[in-house]
Design an enzyme around this catalytic site. Structure first.
Site, PDB file in Angstrom:
ATOM      1  CB  SER A   1      27.513 -50.276 -67.650  1.00 56.02           C
ATOM      2  OG  SER A   1      27.304 -49.110 -67.309  1.00 56.02           O
TER       3      SER A   1
ATOM      4  CD  GLU B   1      29.425 -41.382 -68.175  1.00 55.50           C
ATOM      5  OE1 GLU B   1      29.035 -41.819 -68.495  1.00 55.50           O
ATOM      6  OE2 GLU B   1      29.810 -41.577 -67.108  1.00 55.50           O
TER       7      GLU B   1
ATOM      8  N   GLY C   1      34.916 -49.151 -65.947  1.00 55.85           N
ATOM      9  CA  GLY C   1      34.477 -50.433 -65.563  1.00 55.85           C
ATOM     10  C   GLY C   1      33.330 -49.952 -64.472  1.00 55.85           C
TER      11      GLY C   1
END
Length: 257
Positions: free
Chosen positions: A126, A241, A124
């Site tokens: 962008s 990521e 959660g």
């Protein structure tokens, strides 16, 4: 990465497992399977082998096996085009973020479920005006009795229509420096006020979403880390990521075995 006797043995075990899965018809054989291959049953079978949450400590249900073993498993899964997207974000970044910043209650609640392939997360971060400029997020979290009320819209939220939770970056305070006053929250994707709107790929596939938070109530216990530490935490999450093998393996031909 230098191969050892243990990693070679592990690689062979993963390939044997994938051969069984290919016979079941579950292997997609496509390079973006970490995005489009949502198959919770496959994730649970993988977890049953101890190959989800491999780097999490055993006291939280993880394998405690470290980075090298995890990379071997991921390389083989991605090279085969296995359907890994259900557990992908939870295993890659939500779990490590909760381990690093979460309360003991949060660790006990979420990490064993992640390692068992029973709890799936979305990202959660962008928004419409906050992609590469993530500090421009406009989703707000306001104090209410017992917790917070979140209002705003996220974009490109993969799996929000099928996953269980999202770690949401929201503004909790006003500062001249936009990197301050941000916090992270663990949001139940089935909570009242959560609404998803599909973003279809050119192929017609539905992987990404607009993710609307219309006054979503989040209890105090679902604040991740410290209030106001969101920027420091989210950059750490982005490090998890960006370091994933999918960043380079998706450019290589898929293996047929």
């Amino acid at each position: 990465m230098t191969e050892t006797t243990d990693t070679r043995k592990l690689r062979g075990e993963v390939r044997d497992f994938l051969a069984e899965e290919r016979a079941r018809g579950t292997v997609l054989g496509r390079p973006d399977s970490w995005l489009t291959g949502w198959d919770p049953d496959f994730s649970r079978r993988l977890a049953g082998r101890g190959w989800v949450g491999m780097a999490l400590p055993p006291r939280y249900g993880g394998g405690g096996r470290g980075f090298a073993a995890r990379v071997v498993v991921i390389e083989e899964l991605l090279a085969a085009g296995a359907p890994v997207s259900a557990h992908w974000v939870a295993d890659r970044q939500a779990g490590p973020s909760i381990l690093a910043h979460g309360t003991e209650e949060q660790r006990q609640r979420f990490l064993p479920a992640i390692a068992a392939g029973r709890c799936f997360f979305s990202i959660g971060m962008s928004e419409q005006e906050a992609g590469s400029d993530l500090a421009n997020v406009r989703t707000r979290a306001e104090r209410v009795p017992g917790g917070w009320r979140l209002t705003g819209t996220k974009k490109w939220t993969g799996g929000a229509h099928v996953n269980d939770y999202a770690i949401v970056l929201a503004r909790t305070g006003e500062h001249e420096d936009r990197h301050q006053g941000l916090s992270q929250f663990i949001v139940d994707l089935r909570a009242p006020g959560v609404r998803t709107e599909p973003i279809h790929l050119l192929t017609g596939e539905h992987t990404f979403n607009w993710f609307h938070l219309d006054g979503v109530e989040v209890p105090d216990g679902m604040l991740l880390g410290q209030e106001g530490d969101g920027w420091k935490q989210v950059t750490g999450e982005l490090a998890f990521e960006r370091s994933g093998p999918e960043r380079y393996l998706s450019t290589f031909p898929l293996r047929s075995r």
